[in-house]
Design an enzyme around this catalytic site. Sequence first.
Site, PDB file in Angstrom:
ATOM      1  N   THR A 152       0.812  -1.222   0.000  1.00 48.99           N
ATOM      2  CA  THR A 152       0.000   0.000   0.000  1.00 48.99           C
ATOM      3  C   THR A 152       0.844   1.269   0.000  1.00 48.99           C
ATOM      4  O   THR A 152       2.053   1.228   0.198  1.00 48.99           O
ATOM      5  CB  THR A 152      -0.949   0.000   1.212  1.00 48.99           C
ATOM      6  OG1 THR A 152      -0.196  -0.280   2.401  1.00 48.99           O
ATOM      7  CG2 THR A 152      -2.033  -1.049   1.059  1.00 48.99           C
ATOM      8  N   ASP A 153       0.165   2.417  -0.175  1.00 47.77           N
ATOM      9  CA  ASP A 153       0.837   3.724  -0.239  1.00 47.77           C
ATOM     10  C   ASP A 153       0.770   4.443   1.102  1.00 47.77           C
ATOM     11  O   ASP A 153       0.682   5.663   1.157  1.00 47.77           O
ATOM     12  CB  ASP A 153       0.171   4.604  -1.306  1.00 47.77           C
ATOM     13  CG  ASP A 153       0.120   3.920  -2.655  1.00 47.77           C
ATOM     14  OD1 ASP A 153       1.127   3.350  -3.056  1.00 47.77           O
ATOM     15  OD2 ASP A 153      -0.940   3.955  -3.299  1.00 47.77           O
TER      16      ASP A 153
ATOM     17  N   SER B 142       1.095   8.744   5.025  1.00 52.91           N
ATOM     18  CA  SER B 142       0.554   8.701   3.667  1.00 52.91           C
ATOM     19  C   SER B 142       1.698   9.030   2.720  1.00 52.91           C
ATOM     20  O   SER B 142       2.302  10.100   2.820  1.00 52.91           O
ATOM     21  CB  SER B 142      -0.572   9.717   3.490  1.00 52.91           C
ATOM     22  OG  SER B 142      -0.945   9.803   2.129  1.00 52.91           O
ATOM     23  N   ARG B 143       2.010   8.096   1.818  1.00 53.76           N
ATOM     24  CA  ARG B 143       3.167   8.314   0.940  1.00 53.76           C
ATOM     25  C   ARG B 143       2.861   9.294  -0.180  1.00 53.76           C
ATOM     26  O   ARG B 143       3.757   9.683  -0.918  1.00 53.76           O
ATOM     27  CB  ARG B 143       3.644   6.965   0.382  1.00 53.76           C
ATOM     28  CG  ARG B 143       4.180   6.066   1.482  1.00 53.76           C
ATOM     29  CD  ARG B 143       4.893   4.835   0.987  1.00 53.76           C
ATOM     30  NE  ARG B 143       5.284   4.009   2.134  1.00 53.76           N
ATOM     31  CZ  ARG B 143       4.743   2.846   2.438  1.00 53.76           C
ATOM     32  NH1 ARG B 143       3.800   2.343   1.677  1.00 53.76           N
ATOM     33  NH2 ARG B 143       5.139   2.175   3.490  1.00 53.76           N
ATOM     34  N   VAL B 144       1.602   9.674  -0.316  1.00 52.15           N
ATOM     35  CA  VAL B 144       1.252  10.711  -1.305  1.00 52.15           C
ATOM     36  C   VAL B 144       1.460  12.086  -0.683  1.00 52.15           C
ATOM     37  O   VAL B 144       1.846  13.035  -1.341  1.00 52.15           O
ATOM     38  CB  VAL B 144      -0.214  10.525  -1.782  1.00 52.15           C
ATOM     39  CG1 VAL B 144      -0.646  11.684  -2.664  1.00 52.15           C
ATOM     40  CG2 VAL B 144      -0.345   9.221  -2.536  1.00 52.15           C
TER      41      VAL B 144
END
Length: 520
Positions: A356-357, A382-384
Amino acid sequence: MKPEEIIGNLRDRILAFETKTRIEKIGRVIEVGDGIAQVSGLQEVASMEMVEFSAIGGSPPSPGFGRAGASGGEAKVTGVALNLEEGTVGVVILGEFQKIKEGDLVRSTGRILSVPVGDVLVGRVVNALGEPIDGRGAIKQSKFYPVEKIASRVITRKSVDTPMQTGIKAIDSMIPIGRGQRELIIGDRQTGKTAIAIDTILNQKGQKMKCVYVAIGQKESKVAKIVKIFEEAGAMDYTTVVFAGSSEPASMSYIAPYAGCAIGEYFMDQGQDVLLVYDDLSKHAVAYREISLLLKRPPGREAYPGDVFYLHSRLLERAAKLNKNYGGGSLTALPIIETQAGDISAYIPTNVISITDGQIFLESELFYQGIRPALNVGLSVSRVGSRAQIPAMKKVAGKLRLDLAQFRELAAFAQFASDLDETTKKRLELGKRIVEVLKQKQYQPMAVEHQVAVLYAAVNGYLDQVPVEKAKEWEEKFHQYLKNNARDLLNQIRVKKELEGEVEEKLKRIIGEFKKFANF
């Protein structure tokens, strides 16, 4: 009738008679038990192809399904071919396997396992095969999507940059989720994982987003309550519920998330935004382990088969944000994983975290302290990042995360310190108020403009004179004041999505006026 009329009718029918040759690929059940059938004679069957069982030949017809061509309209039991071996085929039975006996015939259908898709499924509760179970009649649909599909290629995708608001202050400010992202919700049982997913679905009302909620191995009573919440909030107008109950065979729990993904992919292919919740993938992995062991596949770590990572990766990779040349739709996935005693380093949790991101980690200790959602900011990410936030939220949230991190560090240190300097005391008091403001009641998602306003007030010290125990009351009255006296300001934040210049000054003035009015 006269004899010559009878002869004439017979002659006409004989002359009109046409023979139709039909080729059927048929095998026989040689072994059956626990939802798995070993079948011989189906050498040309494909992987994930649907097959039909019927009691013709070796044994009398079993109750619950009839002979081919027999009247009564009783449904045949279907299965899906998973193990393709040299002499036999391992078939997972989708339905009541007690009806199948050794010697029964098995017909290959030539169809890969598919589910109905389309607008007719919106507002319905269906099982893992897309069949309605809500008592509202049959679903008439001619369009089907395969449950297993190769994920969108990199060339068709676009970077995640559009916010997907959950309506939860702590998540939208510090762990933002974008449309097309895969964000894991992880934590022990009874820490509010499903509540976050439900709040997010409720918050999509009016956001032009379709939602698919997949319940894997859940109790019927729990899913019935969730459907009732959706109906009362008007969320079923844009939501499909795919349900594989705990009392159903493991094969239904195994197929359910792929079926839900196929339903969501149809809307993504139409250029729409879709939110997909898998509740939960821990039970999905357990169902797959059961099927694999019954199929006599070699076990690996914790008795899971070797391809359990691929099980979830091929599912979650289908979440994507497509570029305009391919319709511009998006599929956002919120998988849920249940941990044991907060152990996120266990086999399945680490697998899904790596796919997951980012993850939203819910902690039991925080939950029991009354901090809900029980979000562990240190382990959640959250990698975004801020790319999935509106500029107004980005401005407020940058300072918020830093203040909260400092508070957590100082709070641990302050337990052992008797004398604290003024700066440390001030930061601790600010942190306490931020924690209170970030608390949120269940099933009450908040619009982003309200989130921006209250978080701006919290991080800029407007609550410093408010007692900590009254911070929640202050917030509730502040939201009411905004609704009554600052509708134009809320509209500006929602439309412009920025908090600069005139808009910021206006918000400061409104907060100042409220402080005089509220008298805390």
